[in-house]
Motif scaffolding. Structure first.
Motif, PDB file in Angstrom:
ATOM      1  N   VAL A  23      -3.061 -19.843 -20.460  1.00 16.22           N
ATOM      2  CA  VAL A  23      -1.802 -19.147 -20.697  1.00 16.22           C
ATOM      3  C   VAL A  23      -0.900 -20.195 -21.329  1.00 16.22           C
ATOM      4  O   VAL A  23      -0.618 -21.228 -20.719  1.00 16.22           O
ATOM      5  N   ILE A  24      -0.460 -19.926 -22.553  1.00 17.80           N
ATOM      6  CA  ILE A  24       0.269 -20.940 -23.313  1.00 17.80           C
ATOM      7  C   ILE A  24       1.614 -20.401 -23.764  1.00 17.80           C
ATOM      8  O   ILE A  24       1.712 -19.336 -24.378  1.00 17.80           O
ATOM      9  N   ALA A  25       2.644 -21.170 -23.465  1.00 16.84           N
ATOM     10  CA  ALA A  25       3.995 -20.937 -23.975  1.00 16.84           C
ATOM     11  C   ALA A  25       4.538 -22.301 -24.371  1.00 16.84           C
ATOM     12  O   ALA A  25       4.307 -23.290 -23.672  1.00 16.84           O
ATOM     13  N   LYS A  46     -10.491 -17.010 -23.008  1.00 16.26           N
ATOM     14  CA  LYS A  46      -9.343 -16.251 -23.488  1.00 16.26           C
ATOM     15  C   LYS A  46      -8.137 -17.188 -23.563  1.00 16.26           C
ATOM     16  O   LYS A  46      -8.011 -18.108 -22.763  1.00 16.26           O
ATOM     17  N   VAL A  47      -7.244 -16.902 -24.524  1.00 15.25           N
ATOM     18  CA  VAL A  47      -5.963 -17.590 -24.623  1.00 15.25           C
ATOM     19  C   VAL A  47      -4.882 -16.519 -24.613  1.00 15.25           C
ATOM     20  O   VAL A  47      -4.882 -15.620 -25.460  1.00 15.25           O
ATOM     21  N   VAL A  48      -3.990 -16.592 -23.639  1.00 15.31           N
ATOM     22  CA  VAL A  48      -2.891 -15.644 -23.531  1.00 15.31           C
ATOM     23  C   VAL A  48      -1.631 -16.350 -24.031  1.00 15.31           C
ATOM     24  O   VAL A  48      -1.227 -17.368 -23.477  1.00 15.31           O
ATOM     25  N   PRO A  74     -10.172 -16.542 -28.958  1.00 11.85           N
ATOM     26  CA  PRO A  74     -10.023 -15.180 -28.430  1.00 11.85           C
ATOM     27  C   PRO A  74      -8.656 -15.056 -27.767  1.00 11.85           C
ATOM     28  O   PRO A  74      -8.493 -15.358 -26.588  1.00 11.85           O
ATOM     29  N   ALA A  75      -7.673 -14.640 -28.541  1.00 10.38           N
ATOM     30  CA  ALA A  75      -6.287 -14.686 -28.073  1.00 10.38           C
ATOM     31  C   ALA A  75      -5.645 -13.309 -28.023  1.00 10.38           C
ATOM     32  O   ALA A  75      -5.993 -12.419 -28.800  1.00 10.38           O
ATOM     33  N   VAL A  76      -4.714 -13.172 -27.090  1.00 13.11           N
ATOM     34  CA  VAL A  76      -3.884 -11.979 -26.959  1.00 13.11           C
ATOM     35  C   VAL A  76      -2.449 -12.440 -26.729  1.00 13.11           C
ATOM     36  O   VAL A  76      -2.221 -13.564 -26.298  1.00 13.11           O
ATOM     37  N   ALA A  77      -1.504 -11.552 -27.021  1.00  8.62           N
ATOM     38  CA  ALA A  77      -0.095 -11.874 -26.804  1.00  8.62           C
ATOM     39  C   ALA A  77       0.442 -11.075 -25.622  1.00  8.62           C
ATOM     40  O   ALA A  77       0.018  -9.941 -25.377  1.00  8.62           O
ATOM     41  N   ALA A  78       1.373 -11.688 -24.903  1.00  5.33           N
ATOM     42  CA  ALA A  78       2.031 -11.032 -23.773  1.00  5.33           C
ATOM     43  C   ALA A  78       3.536 -11.158 -23.964  1.00  5.33           C
ATOM     44  O   ALA A  78       4.042 -12.231 -24.300  1.00  5.33           O
ATOM     45  N   ALA A  79       4.238 -10.066 -23.749  1.00  9.27           N
ATOM     46  CA  ALA A  79       5.683 -10.042 -23.967  1.00  9.27           C
ATOM     47  C   ALA A  79       6.450 -10.898 -22.967  1.00  9.27           C
ATOM     48  O   ALA A  79       7.527 -11.401 -23.274  1.00  9.27           O
ATOM     49  N   ASP A  80       5.897 -11.052 -21.775  1.00  5.76           N
ATOM     50  CA  ASP A  80       6.581 -11.845 -20.762  1.00  5.76           C
ATOM     51  C   ASP A  80       5.548 -12.504 -19.854  1.00  5.76           C
ATOM     52  O   ASP A  80       4.341 -12.265 -19.977  1.00  5.76           O
ATOM     53  N   PHE A  81       6.041 -13.319 -18.941  1.00 10.98           N
ATOM     54  CA  PHE A  81       5.138 -14.100 -18.108  1.00 10.98           C
ATOM     55  C   PHE A  81       4.353 -13.230 -17.133  1.00 10.98           C
ATOM     56  O   PHE A  81       3.191 -13.508 -16.847  1.00 10.98           O
ATOM     57  N   GLN A  82       4.968 -12.179 -16.652  1.00 12.08           N
ATOM     58  CA  GLN A  82       4.268 -11.281 -15.725  1.00 12.08           C
ATOM     59  C   GLN A  82       3.079 -10.613 -16.422  1.00 12.08           C
ATOM     60  O   GLN A  82       1.978 -10.539 -15.884  1.00 12.08           O
TER      61      GLN A  82
END
Length: 121
Positions: A23-25, A46-48, A74-82
């Motif tokens: 999980v990368i930010a 996976k990379v979030v 293999p990446a996906v995007a998430a709008a927030d940390f939850q």
């Protein structure tokens, strides 16, 4: 970046053969491409990609996603940390080691929102 190299080297040394979900930010002023190139060496399942918070210094998750996809991750995007946490723990990550990284803010956000309780030794 040196920190990403050290992280990946350490993960590979300590957990040989283990699958990883990252999980990368990151902050906007960081070299996202170089950081992700080091992450790629760990062959993540996976990379979030997400934003650490709503601060203007945070790199938008779609920018991180674009860099990750350019490297074939293999990446996906998430709008927030939850949402990032849920995606990281989804089916592909059931048995993988979850790695929250990219900035101190990422780790701090994880610790604040984590159901894991810290115990005093």
């Amino acid at each position: 970046p040196k920190s990403a190299k050290v992280l990946v080297d350490t993960l590979i040394d300590l957990y040989p053969g283990r699958e990883f979900v990252f999980v990368i930010a990151m902050a906007k002023d960081k070299d996202v491409g170089s950081f992700l190139a080091e992450v790629a060496r760990a062959n993540p399942k996976k990379v979030v990609c997400t934003s650490a918070d709503e601060h203007s210094r945070s790199c938008h998750q779609d920018e991180i996603l674009k860099s990750a996809q350019a490297l074939g991750l293999p990446a996906v995007a998430a709008a927030d940390f939850q949402e990032a946490r849920a995606l990281a723990k989804a089916k592909e990550g059931d048995n993988a080691l979850l790695v929250y990284t990219g900035s101190f803010r990422t780790v701090a956000t994880f610790l604040k929102q984590s159901p894991v309780r810290q115990q005093n030794a």
